[in-house]
Design a protein around this motif. Structure first.
Motif, mmCIF file in Angstrom:
data_model
loop_
_atom_site.group_PDB
_atom_site.id
_atom_site.type_symbol
_atom_site.label_atom_id
_atom_site.label_comp_id
_atom_site.label_asym_id
_atom_site.label_seq_id
_atom_site.Cartn_x
_atom_site.Cartn_y
_atom_site.Cartn_z
ATOM 1 N N SER A 179 0.760 -1.224 -0.160
ATOM 2 C CA SER A 179 -0.034 -0.118 0.075
ATOM 3 C C SER A 179 1.074 1.184 0.002
ATOM 4 C CB SER A 179 -0.952 -0.169 1.189
ATOM 5 O OG SER A 179 -0.312 0.114 2.356
ATOM 6 N N ALA A 180 2.086 1.177 0.715
ATOM 7 C CA ALA A 180 2.992 2.423 0.725
ATOM 8 C C ALA A 180 3.433 2.423 -0.836
ATOM 9 C CB ALA A 180 4.083 2.271 1.463
ATOM 10 N N ALA A 181 3.716 1.568 -1.420
ATOM 11 C CA ALA A 181 4.073 1.687 -2.731
ATOM 12 C C ALA A 181 3.347 2.145 -3.692
ATOM 13 C CB ALA A 181 4.727 0.362 -3.208
ATOM 14 N N SER A 182 2.112 1.823 -3.710
ATOM 15 C CA SER A 182 0.913 2.365 -4.416
ATOM 16 C C SER A 182 0.730 3.874 -4.151
ATOM 17 C CB SER A 182 -0.500 1.760 -3.964
ATOM 18 O OG SER A 182 -1.520 2.127 -4.415
ATOM 19 N N ARG A 183 0.842 4.267 -2.892
ATOM 20 C CA ARG A 183 0.666 5.643 -2.595
ATOM 21 C C ARG A 183 1.866 6.501 -2.975
ATOM 22 N NH1 ARG A 183 -2.501 8.099 1.840
ATOM 23 N NH2 ARG A 183 -4.190 6.306 1.992
ATOM 24 N N LEU A 184 3.083 5.840 -3.280
ATOM 25 C CA LEU A 184 4.393 6.471 -3.666
ATOM 26 C C LEU A 184 4.427 6.420 -5.106
ATOM 27 C CD1 LEU A 184 6.876 5.586 -0.788
ATOM 28 C CD2 LEU A 184 5.813 7.812 -0.961
ATOM 29 N N GLY A 185 3.618 5.629 -5.780
ATOM 30 C CA GLY A 185 3.629 5.483 -7.103
ATOM 31 C C GLY A 185 4.971 4.581 -7.544
ATOM 32 N N VAL A 186 5.195 3.545 -6.894
ATOM 33 C CA VAL A 186 6.391 2.884 -7.191
ATOM 34 C C VAL A 186 5.957 1.368 -6.886
ATOM 35 C CG1 VAL A 186 7.939 4.414 -6.496
ATOM 36 C CG2 VAL A 186 7.431 2.894 -4.743
ATOM 37 N N SER A 187 6.829 0.371 -7.490
ATOM 38 C CA SER A 187 6.572 -0.901 -7.170
ATOM 39 C C SER A 187 6.876 -1.336 -5.950
ATOM 40 C CB SER A 187 7.345 -1.648 -8.157
ATOM 41 O OG SER A 187 8.744 -1.879 -7.819
ATOM 42 N N PRO A 188 6.373 -2.422 -5.236
ATOM 43 C CA PRO A 188 6.700 -3.167 -4.039
ATOM 44 C C PRO A 188 8.202 -3.174 -3.997
ATOM 45 C CG PRO A 188 4.731 -3.923 -4.560
ATOM 46 C CD PRO A 188 5.079 -3.130 -5.787
ATOM 47 N N ARG A 189 8.802 -3.806 -4.954
ATOM 48 C CA ARG A 189 10.113 -4.051 -5.004
ATOM 49 C C ARG A 189 11.242 -2.732 -4.823
ATOM 50 N NH1 ARG A 189 12.811 -8.805 -6.317
ATOM 51 N NH2 ARG A 189 14.996 -8.345 -6.675
ATOM 52 N N THR A 190 10.519 -1.584 -5.329
ATOM 53 C CA THR A 190 11.387 -0.271 -5.068
ATOM 54 C C THR A 190 11.250 -0.164 -3.511
ATOM 55 O OG1 THR A 190 10.885 0.480 -7.341
ATOM 56 C CG2 THR A 190 11.160 1.963 -5.557
#
Length: 77
Positions: free
Chosen positions: A22-33
């Motif tokens: 969910s943090a990745a989604s909010r930041l507009g990056v992948s979970p891998r990032t």
């Protein structure tokens, strides 16, 4: 150890209870990032796991000598 804007936003989201995804989604990056950002922070601080990362970052949040490391949070009470 100052954090860049993306690192600071990620830590703020994780402190608020967001999962990596969910943090990745909010930041507009992948979970891998997100994983890579956290691993980079762990390497810089010389810690081996997320718990140790939290302790290390938490101690920096309370340290008055490092005002630009993390956004301050007020605890209730």
């Amino acid at each position: 150890m100052p954090l860049d804007e993306r690192q600071s936003k990620l830590i703020t989201l994780l402190l608020a209870g967001h999962t990596d995804a969910s943090a990745a989604s909010r930041l507009g990056v992948s979970p891998r990032t997100v994983s890579n950002i956290l691993r980079s922070l762990m390497d810089r601080l010389g810690v081996d796991n997320r718990f140790q990362l939290g302790v290390a970052l938490g101690s920096r949040m309370r340290s008055p000598e490092r005002p630009n490391c993390l956004p301050s949070r007020q605890l209730p009470g």
